[in-house]
Design a protein around this motif. Structure first.
Motif, PDB file in Angstrom:
ATOM      1  N   PRO A 218      -2.160  11.011  -0.768  1.00  9.25           N
ATOM      2  CA  PRO A 218      -3.455  10.320  -0.869  1.00  9.25           C
ATOM      3  C   PRO A 218      -3.664   9.396   0.327  1.00  9.25           C
ATOM      4  CG  PRO A 218      -1.872   9.380  -2.405  1.00  9.25           C
ATOM      5  CD  PRO A 218      -1.216  10.586  -1.797  1.00  9.25           C
ATOM      6  N   ILE A 219      -4.654   9.743   1.137  1.00 10.43           N
ATOM      7  CA  ILE A 219      -4.909   8.952   2.352  1.00 10.43           C
ATOM      8  C   ILE A 219      -5.345   7.536   1.998  1.00 10.43           C
ATOM      9  CG2 ILE A 219      -6.307   8.845   4.440  1.00 10.43           C
ATOM     10  CD1 ILE A 219      -6.522  11.866   4.325  1.00 10.43           C
ATOM     11  N   ALA A 220      -6.206   7.375   0.978  1.00 11.58           N
ATOM     12  CA  ALA A 220      -6.729   6.058   0.617  1.00 11.58           C
ATOM     13  C   ALA A 220      -5.620   5.105   0.205  1.00 11.58           C
ATOM     14  CB  ALA A 220      -7.766   6.181  -0.491  1.00 11.58           C
ATOM     15  N   ASP A 221      -4.687   5.582  -0.644  1.00 12.71           N
ATOM     16  CA  ASP A 221      -3.617   4.690  -1.100  1.00 12.71           C
ATOM     17  C   ASP A 221      -2.762   4.229   0.062  1.00 12.71           C
ATOM     18  OD1 ASP A 221      -4.614   5.115  -3.589  1.00 12.71           O
ATOM     19  OD2 ASP A 221      -3.089   6.569  -4.197  1.00 12.71           O
ATOM     20  N   THR A 222      -2.470   5.155   0.963  1.00 10.51           N
ATOM     21  CA  THR A 222      -1.646   4.784   2.114  1.00 10.51           C
ATOM     22  C   THR A 222      -2.366   3.767   2.995  1.00 10.51           C
ATOM     23  OG1 THR A 222      -0.649   6.970   2.079  1.00 10.51           O
ATOM     24  CG2 THR A 222      -0.371   5.682   4.086  1.00 10.51           C
ATOM     25  N   THR A 223      -3.652   3.998   3.243  1.00 14.10           N
ATOM     26  CA  THR A 223      -4.402   3.080   4.102  1.00 14.10           C
ATOM     27  C   THR A 223      -4.570   1.707   3.456  1.00 14.10           C
ATOM     28  OG1 THR A 223      -5.603   4.988   4.952  1.00 14.10           O
ATOM     29  CG2 THR A 223      -6.523   2.816   5.409  1.00 14.10           C
ATOM     30  N   ILE A 224      -4.886   1.659   2.167  1.00 10.70           N
ATOM     31  CA  ILE A 224      -5.045   0.382   1.469  1.00 10.70           C
ATOM     32  C   ILE A 224      -3.728  -0.385   1.449  1.00 10.70           C
ATOM     33  CG2 ILE A 224      -5.549  -0.669  -0.761  1.00 10.70           C
ATOM     34  CD1 ILE A 224      -7.555   1.589  -1.221  1.00 10.70           C
ATOM     35  N   ALA A 225      -2.638   0.365   1.236  1.00 15.98           N
ATOM     36  CA  ALA A 225      -1.331  -0.291   1.263  1.00 15.98           C
ATOM     37  C   ALA A 225      -1.049  -0.888   2.644  1.00 15.98           C
ATOM     38  CB  ALA A 225      -0.238   0.692   0.871  1.00 15.98           C
ATOM     39  N   SER A 226      -1.459  -0.171   3.704  1.00 16.86           N
ATOM     40  CA  SER A 226      -1.256  -0.698   5.053  1.00 16.86           C
ATOM     41  C   SER A 226      -2.107  -1.932   5.316  1.00 16.86           C
ATOM     42  CB  SER A 226      -1.574   0.389   6.081  1.00 16.86           C
ATOM     43  OG  SER A 226      -2.961   0.722   6.054  1.00 16.86           O
ATOM     44  N   LEU A 227      -3.252  -2.077   4.611  1.00 19.43           N
ATOM     45  CA  LEU A 227      -4.073  -3.268   4.748  1.00 19.43           C
ATOM     46  C   LEU A 227      -3.516  -4.449   3.957  1.00 19.43           C
ATOM     47  CD1 LEU A 227      -7.661  -1.729   4.486  1.00 19.43           C
ATOM     48  CD2 LEU A 227      -6.505  -2.519   6.555  1.00 19.43           C
ATOM     49  N   ILE A 228      -2.969  -4.175   2.792  1.00 19.93           N
ATOM     50  CA  ILE A 228      -2.461  -5.245   1.923  1.00 19.93           C
ATOM     51  C   ILE A 228      -1.121  -5.771   2.415  1.00 19.93           C
ATOM     52  CG2 ILE A 228      -1.668  -5.753  -0.419  1.00 19.93           C
ATOM     53  CD1 ILE A 228      -3.731  -3.824  -1.453  1.00 19.93           C
ATOM     54  N   LEU A 229      -0.286  -4.879   2.944  1.00 20.34           N
ATOM     55  CA  LEU A 229       1.074  -5.280   3.310  1.00 20.34           C
ATOM     56  C   LEU A 229       1.115  -6.414   4.328  1.00 20.34           C
ATOM     57  CD1 LEU A 229       4.069  -4.800   2.964  1.00 20.34           C
ATOM     58  CD2 LEU A 229       3.950  -3.037   4.747  1.00 20.34           C
ATOM     59  N   PRO A 230       0.337  -6.371   5.430  1.00 17.53           N
ATOM     60  CA  PRO A 230       0.395  -7.520   6.368  1.00 17.53           C
ATOM     61  C   PRO A 230      -0.028  -8.838   5.732  1.00 17.53           C
ATOM     62  CG  PRO A 230      -0.645  -5.628   7.407  1.00 17.53           C
ATOM     63  CD  PRO A 230      -0.522  -5.297   5.957  1.00 17.53           C
ATOM     64  N   GLY A 231      -1.065  -8.785   4.878  1.00 17.42           N
ATOM     65  CA  GLY A 231      -1.486 -10.019   4.208  1.00 17.42           C
ATOM     66  C   GLY A 231      -0.412 -10.558   3.294  1.00 17.42           C
ATOM     67  N   ALA A 232       0.286  -9.660   2.573  1.00 19.62           N
ATOM     68  CA  ALA A 232       1.358 -10.117   1.681  1.00 19.62           C
ATOM     69  C   ALA A 232       2.503 -10.728   2.479  1.00 19.62           C
ATOM     70  CB  ALA A 232       1.847  -8.947   0.829  1.00 19.62           C
ATOM     71  N   VAL A 233       2.863 -10.073   3.598  1.00 23.75           N
ATOM     72  CA  VAL A 233       3.933 -10.623   4.442  1.00 23.75           C
ATOM     73  C   VAL A 233       3.529 -11.981   5.011  1.00 23.75           C
ATOM     74  CG1 VAL A 233       5.258 -10.252   6.554  1.00 23.75           C
ATOM     75  CG2 VAL A 233       4.833  -8.344   4.993  1.00 23.75           C
ATOM     76  N   LEU A 234       2.268 -12.074   5.482  1.00 20.09           N
ATOM     77  CA  LEU A 234       1.783 -13.349   6.022  1.00 20.09           C
ATOM     78  C   LEU A 234       1.784 -14.436   4.952  1.00 20.09           C
ATOM     79  CD1 LEU A 234       0.527 -14.944   8.339  1.00 20.09           C
ATOM     80  CD2 LEU A 234      -1.705 -14.094   7.629  1.00 20.09           C
ATOM     81  N   LEU A 235       1.400 -14.078   3.728  1.00 19.16           N
ATOM     82  CA  LEU A 235       1.382 -15.059   2.649  1.00 19.16           C
ATOM     83  C   LEU A 235       2.785 -15.541   2.319  1.00 19.16           C
ATOM     84  CD1 LEU A 235      -0.480 -16.502   0.650  1.00 19.16           C
ATOM     85  CD2 LEU A 235      -0.137 -14.605  -0.926  1.00 19.16           C
ATOM     86  N   ILE A 236       3.752 -14.633   2.327  1.00 23.43           N
ATOM     87  CA  ILE A 236       5.139 -15.022   2.038  1.00 23.43           C
ATOM     88  C   ILE A 236       5.675 -15.934   3.132  1.00 23.43           C
ATOM     89  CG2 ILE A 236       7.481 -14.129   1.789  1.00 23.43           C
ATOM     90  CD1 ILE A 236       6.262 -11.665   0.463  1.00 23.43           C
ATOM     91  N   LEU A 237       5.387 -15.588   4.399  1.00 26.03           N
ATOM     92  CA  LEU A 237       5.840 -16.435   5.504  1.00 26.03           C
ATOM     93  C   LEU A 237       5.115 -17.766   5.531  1.00 26.03           C
ATOM     94  CD1 LEU A 237       6.095 -13.804   8.375  1.00 26.03           C
ATOM     95  CD2 LEU A 237       7.958 -14.767   7.032  1.00 26.03           C
ATOM     96  N   LEU A 238       3.904 -17.791   5.005  1.00 26.73           N
ATOM     97  CA  LEU A 238       3.094 -19.018   5.056  1.00 26.73           C
ATOM     98  C   LEU A 238       3.634 -20.112   4.150  1.00 26.73           C
ATOM     99  CD1 LEU A 238       0.448 -20.159   6.268  1.00 26.73           C
ATOM    100  CD2 LEU A 238      -0.711 -19.352   4.224  1.00 26.73           C
ATOM    101  N   LEU A 239       4.310 -19.753   3.080  1.00 23.80           N
ATOM    102  CA  LEU A 239       4.782 -20.757   2.122  1.00 23.80           C
ATOM    103  C   LEU A 239       5.753 -21.744   2.777  1.00 23.80           C
ATOM    104  CD1 LEU A 239       5.199 -18.529  -1.056  1.00 23.80           C
ATOM    105  CD2 LEU A 239       3.319 -20.063  -0.475  1.00 23.80           C
ATOM    106  N   PRO A 240       6.868 -21.296   3.371  1.00 20.26           N
ATOM    107  CA  PRO A 240       7.754 -22.292   4.010  1.00 20.26           C
ATOM    108  C   PRO A 240       7.147 -22.913   5.252  1.00 20.26           C
ATOM    109  CG  PRO A 240       8.561 -20.066   4.425  1.00 20.26           C
ATOM    110  CD  PRO A 240       7.419 -19.936   3.441  1.00 20.26           C
ATOM    111  N   ILE A 241       6.418 -22.103   6.047  1.00 20.09           N
ATOM    112  CA  ILE A 241       5.836 -22.653   7.271  1.00 20.09           C
ATOM    113  C   ILE A 241       4.785 -23.713   6.934  1.00 20.09           C
ATOM    114  CG2 ILE A 241       4.461 -22.089   9.304  1.00 20.09           C
ATOM    115  CD1 ILE A 241       5.820 -19.376   9.349  1.00 20.09           C
ATOM    116  N   GLY A 242       3.917 -23.414   5.953  1.00 18.75           N
ATOM    117  CA  GLY A 242       2.910 -24.389   5.546  1.00 18.75           C
ATOM    118  C   GLY A 242       3.528 -25.664   4.988  1.00 18.75           C
ATOM    119  N   ALA A 243       4.608 -25.496   4.205  1.00 12.01           N
ATOM    120  CA  ALA A 243       5.268 -26.690   3.654  1.00 12.01           C
ATOM    121  C   ALA A 243       5.864 -27.548   4.770  1.00 12.01           C
ATOM    122  CB  ALA A 243       6.353 -26.260   2.670  1.00 12.01           C
ATOM    123  N   LEU A 244       6.557 -26.913   5.738  1.00 14.35           N
ATOM    124  CA  LEU A 244       7.132 -27.673   6.851  1.00 14.35           C
ATOM    125  C   LEU A 244       6.037 -28.339   7.680  1.00 14.35           C
ATOM    126  CD1 LEU A 244       9.962 -25.240   8.021  1.00 14.35           C
ATOM    127  CD2 LEU A 244      10.206 -27.375   6.757  1.00 14.35           C
TER     128      LEU A 244
END
Length: 518
Positions: A218-244
């Protein structure tokens, strides 16, 4: 939820929450725009894939039909040649010979049928029994074709195998007489191509079939996952960086607020000298400046309150002393003067004791006058409500009423600050008291007027006067205190006196005097 934490932790948490909310909003906006487009592209890709599969399936069917016709025609030609040379052979023998020649002897005489792209080629008699196959292992001799392929009419179909889809087709094998007198069906040409052969010719497999590979993802699932993954990674990295970042960026602000809190606590404990350095011109800096201004005003107010309390205490003490002198010593002196007057009148005229009694009576009268003058000096004069001129007028009237001495007052309103007014009032009061106590005047004159940029007040009496050079021995510290009080305000005290010529005390000070100079 974070109210039990410190201000710094709450501010750092707010940084993290705001940053996370920003990332989520951007991600949501991106998904809202891209997901419909990706879904549409996915549907279009699947539709194109289905059309391609259908087209390639049609190509595979055409290919296998063409191979079956070619095989049937080739075997038919061989059979027709054999039938013309030996017409006595029955059809089973004829088809077997033609199949052997066509499939197995191609390399010897050039009349055989070469295999095409790995296809399975089978020759069967008219009943569907296999007489030859290429490769030979695909269908053993004597086996039967599938039931759907046993008809003499051309047919085709497909079946799903473990590796994909297998396409098959049949064509009749005809023996035609050389003279064209007739033809008959002597066998069945059967051809099938498996998934590998179909793919080698460009035939696609149906979507969802086993082994179809990445094309079915399924092309749509793969593409949507590729859009969500960077945001999720950025959100995870943002927690300690934002706190510091929140902890680092709010450190200086928290220290400034803590200084304000500590200063407020010290002020509440009674330390009014605490001051906070103004570290910036922002809102906290203005708060620090306001704190210092408040502390200064509060310190000044407390100092004024203490000064007022001391002045009230001094006035109360002077009033108490005045009452004690009036109620005890003055009454006793009055009693003694009455006794002295009675004794003087009772003694014979011209006697020595009568003269002593008269002298004692005069001394008591003078002492009583000085006592009344002292009581007048101890009497507090209120300056705040009436002003300097009114306070001096009241002072003159009190001396005149209590001592019986005419006191003339010529008083003009003058522009003096309250401290200067208070100093002038006390100096005039001291000068009038000295005149009454020491000068034995018949009258006293008090003046107050403005002279240019200065204010002058004078006290003039017609009493005995004195030599200013010997004033320290006769007047104690009174004159020195008057000079010191005026010197603090930038003023001067001038004393003009001579024995038998009265005394004039003149005070001169600037119009704007009022702040002590030290």
């Amino acid at each position: 939820m974070l109210s039990h934490l410190g201000l710094r932790a709450r501010m750092a948490g707010s940084y993290v929450l705001v940053s996370a909310a920003a990332v989520l909003l951007v991600e949501a906006a991106l998904l809202a725009v891209m997901v419909p487009r990706v879904r549409g592209a996915d549907r279009a890709a699947h539709q194109a894939q289905d059309r391609a599969v259908q087209a390639e399936q049609g190509l595979a069917v055409l290919k296998v039909q063409s191979l079956a016709r070619n095989l049937g025609a080739a075997i038919g030609r061989v059979a027709s040649n054999r039938d013309d040379r030996a017409p006595q052979h029955p059809d089973p023998v004829l088809i077997a010979d033609a199949a052997r020649i066509g499939l197995t002897n191609a390399a010897q005489d050039g009349t055989g049928i070469a295999n095409s792209d790995g296809a399975v080629q089978v020759v069967a008699d008219a009943s569907g029994r296999v007489v030859a196959a290429d490769p030979a292992t695909a269908y053993p001799v004597g086996a039967e074709l599938p039931p759907a392929a046993r008809a003499e009419a051309p047919k085709n179909g497909q079946r799903a195998d473990q590796g994909g889809t297998t396409y098959w087709a049949t064509a009749p094998i005809l023996s035609v007489a050389r003279d064209g007198s007739g033809q008959r069906t002597i066998g069945i040409a059967y051809v099938e191509i498996g998934p590998a052969a179909a793919s080698s010719t460009g035939a696609a497999q149906p979507a969802g079939a086993a082994g179809t590979g990445p094309a079915a993802q399924p092309i749509a699932d793969t593409t949507i996952a590729s859009l969500i993954l960077p945001g999720a990674v950025l959100l995870i990295l943002l927690l300690p960086i934002g706190a510091l970042f929140g902890l680092f960026s709010t450190g200086r602000l928290i220290r400034r607020i803590r200084r304000l809190s500590d200063g407020t606590s010290e002020m509440a404990d009674g330390d009014l000298s605490v001051r906070i350095p103004v570290s910036a011109g922002d809102e906290v800096g203005r708060l620090e400046q306001a704190f210092n201004s408040m502390a200064e005003r509060l310190d000044a107010a407390v100092a004024e309150q203490r000064t007022a309390a001391g002045a009230d205490a001094r006035r109360a003490e002077r009033s108490r002393i005045a009452r004690e002198l009036h109620d005890s010593i003055s009454q006793d002196m009055f009693s003694v003067s009455v006794v002295a007057a009675g004794l003087r009148k009772a003694l014979p005229s011209g006697s020595e004791v009568q003269e002593q009694a008269a002298s004692m009576e005069r001394s008591l009268a003078r002492t009583q006058r000085e006592m009344r003058a002292l009581l007048m000096e101890l009497r507090p004069v209120v300056l705040e409500d009436a002003g300097l001129a009114a306070a001096l007028e009241e002072l003159c009237r009190a001396y005149e009423a209590r001592l019986g001495i005419p006191v003339t007052a010529r008083l003009d309103p003058v522009p003096l600050d309250p401290p200067a007014e208070h100093a002038v009032l006390r100096v005039v009061q001291e000068a009038v008291g000295n005149a009454v106590r020491h000068g034995d005047p018949a009258s006293v004159e008090v003046t107050l007027a403005a002279a240019g940029e200065r204010v002058e007040a004078s006290v003039r009496d017609d009493g005995r006067g004195f030599d200013p050079r010997t004033a320290a021995a006769r007047h104690g510290m009174g004159l020195d205190l008057m000079r010191e009080r005026m010197r603090e305000l930038g003023g001067v005290v001038e004393i003009v006196s001579a024995p038998g010529q009265g005394t004039t005390v003149t005070v001169s000070l600037p119009v704007k005097a009022g702040e002590p100079r030290g």
